[in-house]
Design a protein around this motif. Structure first.
Motif, PDB file in Angstrom:
ATOM      1  N   VAL A 174       4.481  -7.943  -9.650  1.00  0.00           N
ATOM      2  CA  VAL A 174       5.215  -7.189  -8.871  1.00  0.00           C
ATOM      3  C   VAL A 174       4.177  -6.799  -7.778  1.00  0.00           C
ATOM      4  O   VAL A 174       3.262  -6.075  -7.779  1.00  0.00           O
ATOM      5  N   ILE A 175       4.315  -7.381  -6.534  1.00  0.00           N
ATOM      6  CA  ILE A 175       3.684  -7.049  -5.463  1.00  0.00           C
ATOM      7  C   ILE A 175       4.691  -6.401  -4.455  1.00  0.00           C
ATOM      8  O   ILE A 175       5.474  -7.218  -3.921  1.00  0.00           O
ATOM      9  N   ASP A 176       4.522  -5.081  -4.230  1.00  0.00           N
ATOM     10  CA  ASP A 176       5.411  -4.418  -3.310  1.00  0.00           C
ATOM     11  C   ASP A 176       4.761  -4.812  -1.875  1.00  0.00           C
ATOM     12  O   ASP A 176       4.045  -3.958  -1.398  1.00  0.00           O
TER      13      ASP A 176
ATOM     14  N   GLY B 291       7.057  -3.804   0.584  1.00  0.00           N
ATOM     15  CA  GLY B 291       7.699  -2.789   1.608  1.00  0.00           C
ATOM     16  C   GLY B 291       9.151  -3.262   2.116  1.00  0.00           C
ATOM     17  O   GLY B 291       9.856  -2.663   2.801  1.00  0.00           O
ATOM     18  N   ASN B 292       9.184  -4.814   1.664  1.00  0.00           N
ATOM     19  CA  ASN B 292      10.567  -5.244   2.244  1.00  0.00           C
ATOM     20  C   ASN B 292      11.028  -6.279   1.087  1.00  0.00           C
ATOM     21  O   ASN B 292      10.263  -7.055   0.591  1.00  0.00           O
ATOM     22  N   PRO B 293      12.384  -6.158   0.714  1.00  0.00           N
ATOM     23  CA  PRO B 293      12.879  -7.131  -0.407  1.00  0.00           C
ATOM     24  C   PRO B 293      12.796  -8.343   0.088  1.00  0.00           C
ATOM     25  O   PRO B 293      12.440  -9.379  -0.730  1.00  0.00           O
TER      26      PRO B 293
ATOM     27  N   ASN C 260       9.142  -9.344  -0.515  1.00  0.00           N
ATOM     28  CA  ASN C 260       8.736  -9.211  -2.127  1.00  0.00           C
ATOM     29  C   ASN C 260       9.413 -10.532  -2.712  1.00  0.00           C
ATOM     30  O   ASN C 260       8.815 -11.089  -3.367  1.00  0.00           O
ATOM     31  N   ARG C 261      10.315 -10.965  -2.503  1.00  0.00           N
ATOM     32  CA  ARG C 261      10.944 -12.171  -3.189  1.00  0.00           C
ATOM     33  C   ARG C 261      10.188 -13.531  -2.691  1.00  0.00           C
ATOM     34  O   ARG C 261      10.223 -14.188  -3.618  1.00  0.00           O
TER      35      ARG C 261
ATOM     36  N   ASP D 116       6.730 -13.456  -4.363  1.00  0.00           N
ATOM     37  CA  ASP D 116       7.104 -13.700  -5.947  1.00  0.00           C
ATOM     38  C   ASP D 116       7.359 -15.169  -5.771  1.00  0.00           C
ATOM     39  O   ASP D 116       6.838 -15.760  -6.841  1.00  0.00           O
TER      40      ASP D 116
END
Length: 146
Positions: free
Chosen positions: A18-20, A22-24, A27-28, A31
């Motif tokens: 998980v690397i956040d 700050g924006n979905p 993030n995706r 990932d």
């Protein structure tokens, strides 16, 4: 007459990093880049190990070549996966629904973008867009096969 059956289950490993950002969307995308980039690099490790075992020798020059190839393939696979995941998520957000059409559109756009970045042949770009859309749609349908 006696019968025997095999029963069991096959499950894939869950790897969550998980690397956040700050924006979905980010993030995706990150990932997808990390997970599939790792798969690309691992493929090179297996391939290079096989070649070294087959030849029966290993040198520092081969090690350096293998490391460069791992980084290049990992970055290439990761970039394609990141673009695809971002496109699919973007389609989901724009369309307001989550279905196989997002995969198809995301795959087609990814195929077209990657192809356009590497060549200027219009027919090849269209063909790669169709291939990307077909592969992504097939993968999406395979997720639901029981």
């Amino acid at each position: 007459m006696p019968r025997s059956r095999f029963s069991g289950s096959v499950s894939s490993p869950m790897v969550d990093v998980v690397i956040d950002m700050g924006n979905p969307f980010l993030n995706r995308t990150v990932d997808g880049f990390l997970k599939i980039g790792t798969v690309g690099a691992t493929r090179v490790v297996a391939e290079e190990t096989y070649h070294c075992l087959r030849k029966g020798s290993f040198s520092s020059n081969q090690m350096e070549h293998s490391l460069k190839k791992m980084c290049k393939e990992g970055a290439y696979w990761g970039t394609i996966a990141g673009v695809y995941v971002g496109m699919e998520y973007g389609m989901e957000r724009v369309r307001g629904t989550r279905d196989w059409k997002n995969a198809m559109l995301g795959g087609a756009l990814t195929g077209a973008l990657i192809s356009a970045a590497t060549n200027s042949n219009r027919d090849k770009i269209v063909t790669d867009a169709i291939t990307g859309g077909a592969l992504a749609t097939a993968a999406e349908f395979l997720n639901y096969v029981t």
